[in-house]
Design a protein around this motif. Structure first.
Motif, mmCIF file in Angstrom:
data_model
loop_
_atom_site.group_PDB
_atom_site.id
_atom_site.type_symbol
_atom_site.label_atom_id
_atom_site.label_comp_id
_atom_site.label_asym_id
_atom_site.label_seq_id
_atom_site.Cartn_x
_atom_site.Cartn_y
_atom_site.Cartn_z
ATOM 1 N N VAL A 68 0.839 -1.200 0.000
ATOM 2 C CA VAL A 68 0.000 0.000 0.000
ATOM 3 C C VAL A 68 0.877 1.255 0.000
ATOM 4 C CG1 VAL A 68 -1.673 1.311 1.333
ATOM 5 C CG2 VAL A 68 -1.944 -1.153 1.079
ATOM 6 N N TRP A 69 1.877 1.271 0.861
ATOM 7 C CA TRP A 69 2.803 2.414 0.872
ATOM 8 C C TRP A 69 3.464 2.576 -0.486
ATOM 9 C CZ3 TRP A 69 4.216 6.462 3.866
ATOM 10 C CH2 TRP A 69 3.660 6.514 5.149
ATOM 11 N N ALA A 70 3.915 1.442 -1.027
ATOM 12 C CA ALA A 70 4.615 1.501 -2.316
ATOM 13 C C ALA A 70 3.705 2.066 -3.399
ATOM 14 C CB ALA A 70 5.122 0.104 -2.697
ATOM 15 N N ILE A 71 2.446 1.616 -3.423
ATOM 16 C CA ILE A 71 1.531 2.074 -4.482
ATOM 17 C C ILE A 71 1.330 3.585 -4.405
ATOM 18 C CG2 ILE A 71 -0.903 2.060 -5.197
ATOM 19 C CD1 ILE A 71 -0.893 -0.959 -4.763
ATOM 20 N N TRP A 72 1.106 4.092 -3.202
ATOM 21 C CA TRP A 72 0.892 5.539 -3.069
ATOM 22 C C TRP A 72 2.127 6.319 -3.497
ATOM 23 C CZ3 TRP A 72 -3.545 7.980 -2.767
ATOM 24 C CH2 TRP A 72 -4.666 7.289 -2.291
ATOM 25 N N LEU A 73 3.283 5.885 -3.019
ATOM 26 C CA LEU A 73 4.508 6.626 -3.345
ATOM 27 C C LEU A 73 4.817 6.553 -4.834
ATOM 28 C CD1 LEU A 73 6.733 5.603 -0.306
ATOM 29 C CD2 LEU A 73 5.690 7.830 -0.751
ATOM 30 N N ILE A 74 4.693 5.353 -5.395
ATOM 31 C CA ILE A 74 5.024 5.178 -6.805
ATOM 32 C C ILE A 74 4.044 5.958 -7.672
ATOM 33 C CG2 ILE A 74 5.084 3.451 -8.658
ATOM 34 C CD1 ILE A 74 6.115 1.474 -6.450
ATOM 35 N N GLY A 75 2.754 5.884 -7.313
ATOM 36 C CA GLY A 75 1.741 6.615 -8.079
ATOM 37 C C GLY A 75 2.006 8.113 -8.072
ATOM 38 N N LEU A 76 2.261 8.647 -6.877
ATOM 39 C CA LEU A 76 2.547 10.081 -6.784
ATOM 40 C C LEU A 76 3.773 10.441 -7.616
ATOM 41 C CD1 LEU A 76 1.888 10.899 -3.027
ATOM 42 C CD2 LEU A 76 0.564 11.611 -5.028
#
Lengths: 531, 116
Positions: A284-292
């Motif tokens: 979940v952390w990775a998805i948010w950071l990567i998306g941003l």
């Protein structure tokens, strides 16, 4: 310092180097501190599974946001516009597969490597050999891309334009990475990735805000300015030129979206947390950071087109890959350029360190300890073998990087994704979701997918028979697509299915145990899983 | 371990895992997990493939300006981001509320029996 500005010389080499040296010094402190607890195989490979979901999530984004993402995508958007953005979308959506189907189940059933999951209920030695082979191939392609990127970056930042000088710097990057891995193991490498991810995402954020500020925070206006300089707003500049190019694009899109959940260095990160719930949090952390981050690169790409311009970018020594650093120079002068370049270097360093750990763990744990010594390797020897393999992998990466210097890094990474999607993902999904799946299906899928992918790449226009090929003056090309995913991914799924149904092997009890463990975490949570 | 038609009788540990696998609680957990993740993954991938196909075969449609310089393609790309973020949040909520308590209960029962 040479201040006589040749057309391609931007920034201050000494400053760039100093900032980068600062990064190396700070990360080395963390790595040295981590080295105190880097003794057992579990420390070396997975940092004793002691990271939290948040730490691991940031590290995953550090592992995933490679130089290809930062320099490659920003450059592709700057030069072709929308078509560069298509990479970002594929790279992000791919995480849905990793989150929903792979991360938690993998954490619950494995311990160190991808092969752990496959070997759980199949004949261990052939399956581990196969999984290690594909892990090494994917890691090699990915390493090649990163090291080639290092060469291009050096050309721009230190104004080293001769191949010999660039090769020397690639070798220095490789040596640093080997040091990180040997001294700090997975713990040290994870810290390097966390620091790098924060710097990279922070740096991109600053540049994004800066670019937007120049256009009064009017995104539409920025797009218009970029479009005026050739960064198209609609798709098709690169991939719309012919029917074949369109097919090639679909093929690429498939590889991007299905490759992530099969990348061995990403899979291995799920083992650095203690539980499946923490693995979920990591993703979940990775998805948010990567998306941003990918949203930032969109701004940076159009910003580079608008503020730097395609002529300057194409003429720069790093070509498209230099769009982001040139934009930094345009915005903040030598200081921002130095900062962003150091971050880009750090990015390459952190990613190659992660890849090296994965490749060496796969060799030491799967091939040496499990296949050669059948799980009875002399005490301590597995870690020693892992360290030696890290050095060997590092040297191969250096040599490959020198050879691949100047190749398009986004493209090389796409090839790694194609291999991962074809050779790894089908077996992972089958073994987690299909009770009947067995050794023959696994071997057919891995070796078949791997062979088809590599053969098709070798005979593709990416390698020979085209102006943009690796060997532009040779022609042995007969496969029309530069990316083989459209053929190799379905073929690998099919081979896995056919191999399974033509073999009678069905280890029902082990399959039952694996399924219960994968969903409940029984027998895995908080403690090591025994083999 | 080699391929074989007939398996020897399961060991006590294996028998325990088989019993858990067949238990209604586990079947319920498994159903609830698969019923959520498989359709959502397929839908997300289908939506992505549709987006890729549109980009490849309908560039004019994707290039249609909606407001200012923002066109359909850009909005479609942003929607891919938004659906990814939305799926992530929804899954976390579902897993926390529905999956975790059930899997924890099964695991704790197994651990309490000391058979692991």
């Amino acid at each position: 310092m040479n201040t006589v500005l040749a057309a391609e010389q931007v920034g201050n080499t000494a400053l760039n180097l100093a900032i980068f040296a600062g990064f190396v010094a700070i990360t080395m402190i963390f790595v040295l501190r981590a080295s105190r607890t880097n003794k057992s195989a579990a420390d070396m490979y997975t940092a004793g599974a002691a990271f939290t979901g948040r730490q691991n999530g940031i590290a995953i984004s550090g592992d995933y946001l490679s130089a290809a993402s930062f320099l490659g995508i920003a450059g592709a958007i700057a030069l072709t516009g929308y078509d560069g953005f298509l990479y970002s979308v594929g790279f992000l959506v791919a995480w849905v597969v990793a989150l929903l189907l792979v991360a938690e189940l993998l954490r619950n059933t494995g311990r160190f490597t991808m092969a752990d999951v496959l070997a759980f209920r199949m004949r261990e030695r052939p399956v581990r050999t196969a999984a290690a082979t594909s892990t090494l191939v994917v890691s090699f392609f990915y390493l090649l891309a990163q090291m080639a990127g290092a060469g291009g970056l050096v050309a721009l930042l230190m104004n080293i334009t001769n191949r010999g000088g660039q090769s020397l710097v690639i070798a220095a990057v490789g040596a640093l990475m080997i040091a990180y891995v040997l001294i700090g193991g997975m713990k040290g490498t994870t810290y390097v990735q966390i620091i790098k991810a924060i710097l990279l995402i922070g740096g991109a954020l600053v540049m994004t805000v800066w670019v937007l500020a120049k256009y009064g925070f009017n995104f539409s206006e920025l797009l218009g300015a970029g479009a005026a300089n050739g960064a198209a707003l609609e798709p098709g500049v690169k991939y719309g030129v012919s029917d074949l190019a369109k097919l090639d694009f679909i093929s690429l899109g498939l590889a991007l979206v299905l490759g992530t959940a099969g990348l061995p260095h990403i899979l291995m990160r799920f083992y650095t947390v203690p539980t499946a719930k923490e693995a979920r949090k990591s993703v979940v952390w990775a998805i948010w950071l990567i998306g941003l981050f990918y949203l930032f690169t969109l701004v940076l790409g159009y910003g580079a087109a608008a503020l730097v311009g395609p002529e300057t970018i194409t003429a720069a020594p790093g070509g498209a890959n230099s769009a982001a650093p040139l934009l930094a120079y345009e915005l903040g002068g030598t200081w921002l350029l130095g900062l962003i370049s150091a971050i880009a270097f750090a990015t390459i360093l952190a990613v190659v360190a992660g890849l090296t750990i994965t490749a060496s763990a796969s060799f030491a744990h799967d091939i040496y300890a499990s296949v050669i010594h059948k799980g009875n390797a002399p005490a301590g020897s597995e870690v020693r073998v892992a360290r030696i393999s890290a050095i060997v992998v590092g040297i191969i990466a250096i040599l490959g990087g020198i050879a691949a210097n100047g190749q398009n890094i986004a493209f090389l990474v796409a090839l790694a994704f194609a291999v991962a999607a074809s050779a790894n993902l089908p077996t992972i999904l089958y073994s987690l979701f299909w009770k009947r799946f067995n050794t023959r299906g696994c071997l057919w899928s891995i070796y078949g997918g791997l062979t088809i992918t590599v053969v098709l790449i070798f005979f593709s226009p990416a390698v020979s028979g085209a102006k943009t090929a690796m060997f532009p003056n040779q022609d042995w090309q007969w496969f029309p697509l530069a990316n083989p995913g459209l053929v190799s991914i379905p073929a690998s799924f099919l081979l896995g299915y056919l191999g399974t149904i033509t073999s009678k092997e069905h280890l029902e009890y082990k399959a039952a145990e694996m399924e219960v463990r994968s969903l409940t975490g029984a027998g895995a949570e908080g403690k090591a899983l025994e083999h | 371990m080699t391929g074989q038609d007939k398996l020897p009788p399961p060991t006590p540990t294996e028998a325990r895992y088989i019993a858990v696998l067949r238990s209604p609680e586990f079947q319920d957990l498994r159903r609830r997990y698969r019923r959520w993740v498989i359709p959502v993954t397929i839908a997300a991938l289908a939506w992505y493939v549709l987006y890729v196909l549109l980009a490849a075969y309908a560039p004019d449609f994707m290039g249609e300006l909606l407001f200012g310089n923002i066109n359909v393609g850009l909005v479609a790309g942003f929607l891919q981001f938004i659906t990814t973020f939305a799926i992530t949040s929804a899954y976390v909520r579902y897993a926390d509320k529905t999956l975790d308590p059930r899997s924890a209960k099964i695991r704790e029962e197994m651990e309490a029996e000391g058979l692991l």
